[in-house]
Structure formats: C-alpha cells, structure tokens
Write an enzyme that holds these catalytic residues in place. Structure first.
Site, PDB file in Angstrom:
ATOM      1  N   ASP A 194     -32.991 -33.911 -35.034  1.00  0.00           N
ATOM      2  CA  ASP A 194     -34.286 -33.452 -34.084  1.00  0.00           C
ATOM      3  C   ASP A 194     -34.179 -31.835 -34.752  1.00  0.00           C
ATOM      4  O   ASP A 194     -33.375 -31.443 -35.254  1.00  0.00           O
ATOM      5  CB  ASP A 194     -33.897 -33.694 -32.516  1.00  0.00           C
ATOM      6  CG  ASP A 194     -35.114 -33.529 -32.021  1.00  0.00           C
ATOM      7  OD1 ASP A 194     -36.314 -32.923 -32.373  1.00  0.00           O
ATOM      8  OD2 ASP A 194     -35.134 -34.116 -30.823  1.00  0.00           O
ATOM      9  N   HIS A 199     -35.522 -29.068 -25.307  1.00  0.00           N
ATOM     10  CA  HIS A 199     -36.351 -27.720 -26.016  1.00  0.00           C
ATOM     11  C   HIS A 199     -35.940 -26.341 -25.020  1.00  0.00           C
ATOM     12  O   HIS A 199     -35.771 -25.251 -25.600  1.00  0.00           O
ATOM     13  CB  HIS A 199     -37.815 -27.765 -25.799  1.00  0.00           C
ATOM     14  CG  HIS A 199     -38.373 -28.726 -27.003  1.00  0.00           C
ATOM     15  ND1 HIS A 199     -38.674 -30.013 -26.450  1.00  0.00           N
ATOM     16  CD2 HIS A 199     -38.711 -28.482 -27.975  1.00  0.00           C
ATOM     17  CE1 HIS A 199     -39.090 -30.688 -27.441  1.00  0.00           C
ATOM     18  NE2 HIS A 199     -39.574 -29.831 -28.381  1.00  0.00           N
TER      19      HIS A 199
END
Length: 163
Positions: free
Chosen positions: A81, A4
């Site tokens: 993702d 992230h």
C-alpha cells in the site's frame, strides 16, 4: 481507523484473524479455479498484535513471507500500500519502509510521489544491499515475479524480438 492518519490495530485472536481477515486471501490463493487465483495482492498498514506485535502487516516477514507465501502458498506479485500513509510514517521514513517491505516479502513498492522521494528510496535500497540487510537474491526474486506477471498478461513478450 484510517491508515492514512494512523496505524489501525486489529485486536483479535490469531484464530479470529485467520477466520476473518486472512480467510479471503487463503480461499483465492488456494482455489482450484485458476481464474480465482490473484495475479497480484496488495498488502496494507494494519497492526495485528496476535500475529506480529511489532510490525504492520505489509512490513512483517511473519505476514508477508511466513503466512502469505509459505502457509498459503502464494508465489505471485505483492504490492505495498502507499508507504507515505501516516500509519507507516509515524514509525518509519518512506525509504526505510521500502527496505523493510522488500525484506518482508513484497515485490513492488508504492509510495514515492516525486523524483526526490524516488532517489531517497533507491539510495536506501542500495545502502541495504551494501550493508547486507537486503540480498540481491531477494531483489531478483521480486523482479522475476514482476516479469513473470507481465509475460502472463502479455505486457511483454516471453521471448525477445528476433531480427
């Protein structure tokens, strides 16, 4: 490292990656027990230089097509993702990452969080189709996998309703 926030790098040898990171994928994909075969696989944002020194796994044709599809024999749906994670956006815009992920062998794209991002992604896919970086055959292949999965799980009828 957290994808992230940055692009994690796995600095193992090719053999170590096959023995550790890729071993579960191979085992489930090639299992003779059909109940263990995955209906979907999610790729992720990792750089493994021993296999592809330039592209994160989910954007890498080496990982997604050569290894997952050809070597391991997986013909199911692959979902990216989130393409908005910083491990990807440090190097690519979300629309460009979407194009690269389809070219690499993913079938479904996770990422756009609103209409503007979705329109930008769709415009990038249209441009890639127009300039030849992405083929209609590749889009059809992805759509066929998704429709097949939906039919297998009875999320849509295998035959259109008859009047």
């Amino acid at each position: 490292e957290d994808a992230h926030k940055t692009l994690p790098v796995i600095n193992r040898t090719r053999d170590q990656i096959y023995a550790v990171e890729l071993a579960p994928y191979k085992a489930f994909i090639q299992s003779p027990d059909r109940l263990l075969n995955p209906g979907m696989i999610m790729s992720t944002d990792l750089l493994m230089p021993a296999i592809d020194p330039n592209m994160p796994a989910e954007l890498s044709p080496i990982f997604m097509t050569d290894i997952l599809r050809k070597q391991f024999g997986y013909d199911g749906v692959v979902l990216t993702d989130a393409l908005y994670m910083q491990g990807i956006t440090e190097r690519f815009s979300m629309p460009e990452a979407g194009v690269l992920s389809l070219i690499a062998g993913n079938d479904m794209l996770l990422g756009p969080t609103g209409a503007d991002q979705m329109i930008a992604l769709l415009d990038a896919l249209k441009a890639a189709l127009k300039d030849g970086r992405l083929s209609k055959a590749r889009i059809d292949e992805a759509a066929t996998r998704i429709l097949t999965l939906k039919m297998e799980f009875h999320l849509m009828p295998a035959m259109p309703p008859q009047e």
